[in-house]
Design an enzyme around this catalytic site. Sequence first.
Site, PDB file in Angstrom:
ATOM      1  N   HIS A  91      -9.628   0.148 -12.310  1.00  0.00           N
ATOM      2  CA  HIS A  91      -8.530   0.039 -11.013  1.00  0.00           C
ATOM      3  C   HIS A  91      -8.780  -1.001 -10.301  1.00  0.00           C
ATOM      4  CE1 HIS A  91      -7.192   1.986  -7.437  1.00  0.00           C
ATOM      5  NE2 HIS A  91      -8.099   1.031  -6.623  1.00  0.00           N
ATOM      6  N   GLU A  92      -9.754  -1.780 -10.306  1.00  0.00           N
ATOM      7  CA  GLU A  92      -9.579  -3.215  -9.659  1.00  0.00           C
ATOM      8  C   GLU A  92      -8.720  -4.195 -10.681  1.00  0.00           C
ATOM      9  OE1 GLU A  92     -10.754  -3.872  -6.790  1.00  0.00           O
ATOM     10  OE2 GLU A  92     -11.512  -1.880  -6.449  1.00  0.00           O
ATOM     11  N   HIS A  95      -5.167  -3.758  -9.617  1.00  0.00           N
ATOM     12  CA  HIS A  95      -4.637  -4.628  -8.579  1.00  0.00           C
ATOM     13  C   HIS A  95      -4.620  -6.129  -8.921  1.00  0.00           C
ATOM     14  CE1 HIS A  95      -5.041  -1.336  -5.478  1.00  0.00           C
ATOM     15  NE2 HIS A  95      -6.293  -1.035  -5.601  1.00  0.00           N
ATOM     16  N   GLU A 150      -2.157   2.030  -4.697  1.00  0.00           N
ATOM     17  CA  GLU A 150      -3.392   2.689  -5.353  1.00  0.00           C
ATOM     18  C   GLU A 150      -3.072   3.540  -6.541  1.00  0.00           C
ATOM     19  OE1 GLU A 150      -6.471   1.960  -4.721  1.00  0.00           O
ATOM     20  OE2 GLU A 150      -6.715   1.245  -2.524  1.00  0.00           O
TER      21      GLU A 150
END
Length: 229
Positions: A91-92, A95, A150
């Site tokens: 997930h990071e 970003h 997100e």
Amino acid sequence: TLTDEQMAAYVKEYIDWMDKHNQVCADDDPYTIRLKKLTEGLKEVEGIPLNFKVYYVIDVNAFACADGSVRVFSSLMDIMSDEELLGVIGHEVGHVAHKDSKKAFRTALLTSALKDGVSSQGGKVAALTDSQLGDLGEALVQANYSQKQERDADDYGYEFLKKAGKNPWAMALSFHRLKQMQEEAGAKKNSKLNQLFSTHPDLDSRIKRMEERTTTEGIQKPVDTTENK
């Protein structure tokens, strides 16, 4: 205005400062060995080389900078399985790929570290003080992404892990664990976990999306064999 080169210089200054002001686990430390094994094959994202380190700290968190620096906190590793950690990392990295991390850093830089007039002169980046770097860190911790950002990071993380030969079930599993941690934290308003939760809203719908995707694609849920949970 800040050029890409100036931004890169500020990001490097920040991550160097973070590495200096946190206890970085040595190469032969069990935490580092575990993370290295876990992230094997995760070399780069959108042409940005990834580098991983573990901070030996009591806070429960993880973050990624625009330059591909991923930092995982030892206390998070203590309470998450390998698959759950992979989901957080995926997930990071999402970003970073979508430049969310870069935009958040730029905003934090201009509204905190540079708010008192420090700026680049003639193309030269001004060195930040410890106080300014500390303010920058606080601003980054409090930065929030939109629901679309997100979701997009979730989707990217899913594909990123899948292409690297990892089981993308990790995304749903990490959100399940975050929800469990959130429930366990309860009404502790000052809990360090709040920082982590503030960047991962609407966990129920995100769990559902990731589970439906893995099920549709016929991907088998991994069996947890990790002791560190």
